[in-house]
Design a protein around this motif. Structure first.
Motif, PDB file in Angstrom:
ATOM      1  N   LEU A   1       0.869  -1.283   0.076  1.00  0.00           N
ATOM      2  CA  LEU A   1      -0.169   0.024   0.073  1.00  0.00           C
ATOM      3  C   LEU A   1       0.867   1.272  -0.055  1.00  0.00           C
ATOM      4  O   LEU A   1       1.619   1.691   0.972  1.00  0.00           O
ATOM      5  N   ILE A   2       0.918   2.046  -1.063  1.00  0.00           N
ATOM      6  CA  ILE A   2       1.768   3.133  -1.196  1.00  0.00           C
ATOM      7  C   ILE A   2       0.889   4.527  -0.844  1.00  0.00           C
ATOM      8  O   ILE A   2      -0.030   4.779  -1.255  1.00  0.00           O
ATOM      9  N   VAL A   3       1.788   5.161  -0.220  1.00  0.00           N
ATOM     10  CA  VAL A   3       1.157   6.384   0.641  1.00  0.00           C
ATOM     11  C   VAL A   3       1.969   7.588   0.168  1.00  0.00           C
ATOM     12  O   VAL A   3       3.068   7.673   0.634  1.00  0.00           O
ATOM     13  N   LEU A   4       1.685   8.343  -0.821  1.00  0.00           N
ATOM     14  CA  LEU A   4       2.378   9.278  -1.320  1.00  0.00           C
ATOM     15  C   LEU A   4       2.167  10.836  -0.277  1.00  0.00           C
ATOM     16  O   LEU A   4       1.262  10.774   0.490  1.00  0.00           O
ATOM     17  N   ASP A   5       3.093  11.742  -0.749  1.00  0.00           N
ATOM     18  CA  ASP A   5       2.937  12.936   0.266  1.00  0.00           C
ATOM     19  C   ASP A   5       1.807  13.836  -0.074  1.00  0.00           C
ATOM     20  O   ASP A   5       1.595  14.741   0.842  1.00  0.00           O
ATOM     21  N   ASP A   6       1.043  13.679  -0.814  1.00  0.00           N
ATOM     22  CA  ASP A   6      -0.352  14.286  -1.220  1.00  0.00           C
ATOM     23  C   ASP A   6      -1.641  13.561  -0.769  1.00  0.00           C
ATOM     24  O   ASP A   6      -2.645  13.991  -1.038  1.00  0.00           O
ATOM     25  N   ALA A   7      -1.337  12.526  -0.176  1.00  0.00           N
ATOM     26  CA  ALA A   7      -2.434  11.657   0.175  1.00  0.00           C
ATOM     27  C   ALA A   7      -3.313  12.093   1.349  1.00  0.00           C
ATOM     28  O   ALA A   7      -2.894  12.942   2.134  1.00  0.00           O
ATOM     29  N   ASP A   8      -4.498  11.714   1.548  1.00  0.00           N
ATOM     30  CA  ASP A   8      -5.355  12.033   2.425  1.00  0.00           C
ATOM     31  C   ASP A   8      -5.015  11.243   3.781  1.00  0.00           C
ATOM     32  O   ASP A   8      -5.206   9.736   3.501  1.00  0.00           O
ATOM     33  N   LEU A   9      -4.081  11.567   4.726  1.00  0.00           N
ATOM     34  CA  LEU A   9      -3.541  10.630   5.502  1.00  0.00           C
ATOM     35  C   LEU A   9      -4.341   9.967   6.509  1.00  0.00           C
ATOM     36  O   LEU A   9      -4.223   8.666   6.914  1.00  0.00           O
ATOM     37  N   ASP A  10      -5.726  10.427   6.853  1.00  0.00           N
ATOM     38  CA  ASP A  10      -6.768   9.565   7.528  1.00  0.00           C
ATOM     39  C   ASP A  10      -7.256   8.541   6.756  1.00  0.00           C
ATOM     40  O   ASP A  10      -7.477   7.559   7.255  1.00  0.00           O
ATOM     41  N   LEU A  11      -7.474   8.709   5.500  1.00  0.00           N
ATOM     42  CA  LEU A  11      -7.892   7.683   4.701  1.00  0.00           C
ATOM     43  C   LEU A  11      -6.898   6.629   4.601  1.00  0.00           C
ATOM     44  O   LEU A  11      -7.034   5.506   4.583  1.00  0.00           O
ATOM     45  N   ALA A  12      -5.546   7.155   4.353  1.00  0.00           N
ATOM     46  CA  ALA A  12      -4.466   6.155   4.387  1.00  0.00           C
ATOM     47  C   ALA A  12      -4.229   5.229   5.426  1.00  0.00           C
ATOM     48  O   ALA A  12      -4.175   4.102   5.518  1.00  0.00           O
ATOM     49  N   ALA A  13      -4.351   5.797   6.653  1.00  0.00           N
ATOM     50  CA  ALA A  13      -4.408   5.076   7.758  1.00  0.00           C
ATOM     51  C   ALA A  13      -5.508   4.060   8.116  1.00  0.00           C
ATOM     52  O   ALA A  13      -5.261   3.014   8.392  1.00  0.00           O
TER      53      ALA A  13
ATOM     54  N   LEU B   1      -3.890  12.191 -10.016  1.00  0.00           N
ATOM     55  CA  LEU B   1      -4.484  10.927 -11.107  1.00  0.00           C
ATOM     56  C   LEU B   1      -3.304  10.707 -11.907  1.00  0.00           C
ATOM     57  O   LEU B   1      -3.209   9.546 -12.167  1.00  0.00           O
ATOM     58  N   ASP B   2      -2.396  11.805 -12.341  1.00  0.00           N
ATOM     59  CA  ASP B   2      -1.244  11.216 -13.153  1.00  0.00           C
ATOM     60  C   ASP B   2      -0.428  10.312 -12.410  1.00  0.00           C
ATOM     61  O   ASP B   2       0.123   9.133 -12.989  1.00  0.00           O
ATOM     62  N   LEU B   3      -0.117  10.492 -10.994  1.00  0.00           N
ATOM     63  CA  LEU B   3       0.740   9.730 -10.481  1.00  0.00           C
ATOM     64  C   LEU B   3      -0.058   8.190 -10.006  1.00  0.00           C
ATOM     65  O   LEU B   3       0.614   7.166 -10.263  1.00  0.00           O
ATOM     66  N   ALA B   4      -1.281   8.267 -10.088  1.00  0.00           N
ATOM     67  CA  ALA B   4      -2.114   6.982  -9.748  1.00  0.00           C
ATOM     68  C   ALA B   4      -1.903   6.171 -10.963  1.00  0.00           C
ATOM     69  O   ALA B   4      -1.741   5.023 -10.887  1.00  0.00           O
ATOM     70  N   ILE B   5      -2.067   6.860 -12.219  1.00  0.00           N
ATOM     71  CA  ILE B   5      -1.783   6.174 -13.496  1.00  0.00           C
ATOM     72  C   ILE B   5      -0.621   5.616 -13.846  1.00  0.00           C
ATOM     73  O   ILE B   5      -0.348   4.567 -14.234  1.00  0.00           O
TER      74      ILE B   5
END
Length: 471
Positions: free
Chosen positions: A252-264, A410-414
């Motif tokens: 599970l990759i968590v990037l620095d622009d992520a919603d961190l509550d969602l990521a947790a 979205l670009d990073l996701a793709i």
């Protein structure tokens, strides 16, 4: 304590040889199943290969819908049975019965769908006034071998597509969790499935399982389990179809622009659901360096709410793993990481077959947790420089089943979708998210690229016949 038979083409068979089933939480015997011998295996194969009037699409759809209704009616009974033989908490086992209901509902729909094709022959300069048609014919016999970690739903994923396709099947469930599998087989018979369509057998590896895999009268072996066993099946089966859904080491990759509550939340669900015993479970939490400290803080706070204890308690979210030996192996993997410099932030304690939800930071990539599939509720956190580093590390293990990425870009996701070598890449969702209908499967040591999911399984349990007519 339940004493359940093997079923040979619908007939209950009880022998003087029993396989005992124990509750991983307290060690109590909860049931046993009757083991058959090689002669009875031969009788089952002969019964399924004999000529029978095939079921119509309507009949197959009706039976599958009836099973779905029976599962719904017995949801609580089945959930508690799964808990008793697997040690999974009731939240998980109730959810599993619901998933099995979906499998049968979707299979009932697909049983009615005519997926034949039509080709006009006059599209070529040399074409004739003809049409080419295709139809699908069921295989003569499928052998299905299922694992312990989803003892009802994994069985449903073998049996429901086989019934929908009209293919007879011999089921060999895990000897650790066979009770719910037998109950599901009995529901299929109750719904009107003819005995010649289904057997459910138990027995020794060399007496039953390997001979069934090798038998030339079996057209397909479909197996879900470890890569080691899957490779043995591939070498044993000989010249026949094999569908091998094997292990995983999902990131599970968590990037620095992520919603961190969602990521947790996704990390907790991905690491701890089903006691971490999912082939698609999150095995590596990869967090970009700039947010790893803040993510870890939020993740740790949420992980502490995942209560571990008696799996029959309504408050418990994490039960046991399958047995004490498995828990000991997990404990050793955690200690290996700590010995190599990882920081143990939560859990790590074992009681019998139960390992507490465990969180580790600064985990070395060459540790056991960093390189191997450790089948339990463990969340190792790895810092990554950027997406390229994360993709490279995602692809660095022999597995390629599932993955997830948390990002607003979205670009990073793709880029992740294109770059990660795995059967599934989910964006802002756990690696294991799927529909029971959608294609599912892995590459490399996670499988041969052949997909499960109701539609794909039905395709693999049939062959395409082509015919043409003057037109």
């Amino acid at each position: 304590m339940l004493s359940l038979p093997s079923y040979i083409a619908g007939a209950a068979v009880v022998t003087d040889r029993w396989i005992d089933v124990f509750n991983p939480w307290n060690g109590e015997a909860v049931g046993r199943v009757a083991a058959i011998g090689n002669d009875q295996l031969h009788a089952a194969i002969e019964a399924h290969r004999a000529a029978h009037e095939p079921l119509t699409r309507y009949e197959r759809g009706r039976i599958l819908n009836e099973v779905r209704g029976l599962l719904e009616a017995r949801r609580e009974e089945l959930a508690r049975l799964i808990t008793s033989e697997s040690g999974l908490c009731l939240r998980e086992t109730r959810y599993e019965v619901g998933r099995a209901c979906d499998v049968f509902a979707f299979a009932a729909m697909e049983a009615l769908r005519d997926d034949g094709q039509t080709f006009s022959c006059d599209i070529s300069p040399t074409g004739k006034a003809r049409k080419i048609f295709t139809l699908r014919e069921p295989l003569s016999l499928v052998a299905a071998i299922t694992p312990f970690n989803h003892p009802l739903n994994q069985v449903a994923h073998k049996l429901a597509p086989a019934v929908a396709a009209g293919a007879p099947v011999i089921l060999k469930p895990s000897e650790k969790t066979p009770l719910s599998a037998v109950r599901l087989v009995e529901l299929l018979y109750e719904a009107g499935l003819p005995g010649w369509m289904l057997s459910c057998i138990h027995g020794d590896l060399d007496v039953v399982t390997r001979p069934m895999i090798r038998d030339e009268r079996v057209d397909l072996v479909t197996f879900t389990g470890s890569a080691r066993v899957g490779k043995e099946i591939a070498s044993t089966a000989g010249y026949k179809k094999t569908c091998l859904e094997l292990g995983g080491h999902s990131p599970l990759i968590v990037l620095d622009d992520a919603d961190l509550d969602l990521a947790a939340r996704l990390a907790c669900e991905g690491c701890f659901r089903n006691s971490g015993q999912r082939c698609t479970a999150v095995r590596r939490v990869m967090v970009q360096e700039g947010v790893v400290e803040e993510f870890t803080k939020r993740f740790l706070a949420l992980a502490k709410t995942y209560l571990c204890g008696d799996p029959t308690s309504e408050a418990v979210l994490v039960g046991t793993v399958i047995d004490e030996a498995a828990a000991v192996g997990l404990e050793q993997a955690v200690q290996d990481a700590v010995n190599r410099g990882a920081k143990l932030l939560l859990g790590g304690q074992r009681r019998g077959a139960q390992l507490q939800p465990t969180v580790l930071a600064d985990v070395p990539r060459d540790s056991t947790l960093g390189t191997c599939e450790c089948f339990g509720p463990i969340a190792p956190i790895f810092a990554v420089r950027d997406l390229d580093d994360a993709i490279e590390y995602s692809n660095a293990t022999p597995y390629g089943l599932s993955s997830g990425i948390v990002t607003r870009n979205l670009d990073l996701a793709i880029r992740a979708v294109k770059g990660i070598k795995a059967g599934t890449v989910n964006v802002n969702e756990i690696p294991g998210y799927r529909l029971e209908l959608s294609p599912f499967g892995g590459v490399k040591d996670s499988g041969l690229g052949i997909k499960e999911g109701v539609i794909e399984a039905m395709k693999f349990m049939t062959t395409v016949k082509t015919f043409s007519l003057p037109w």
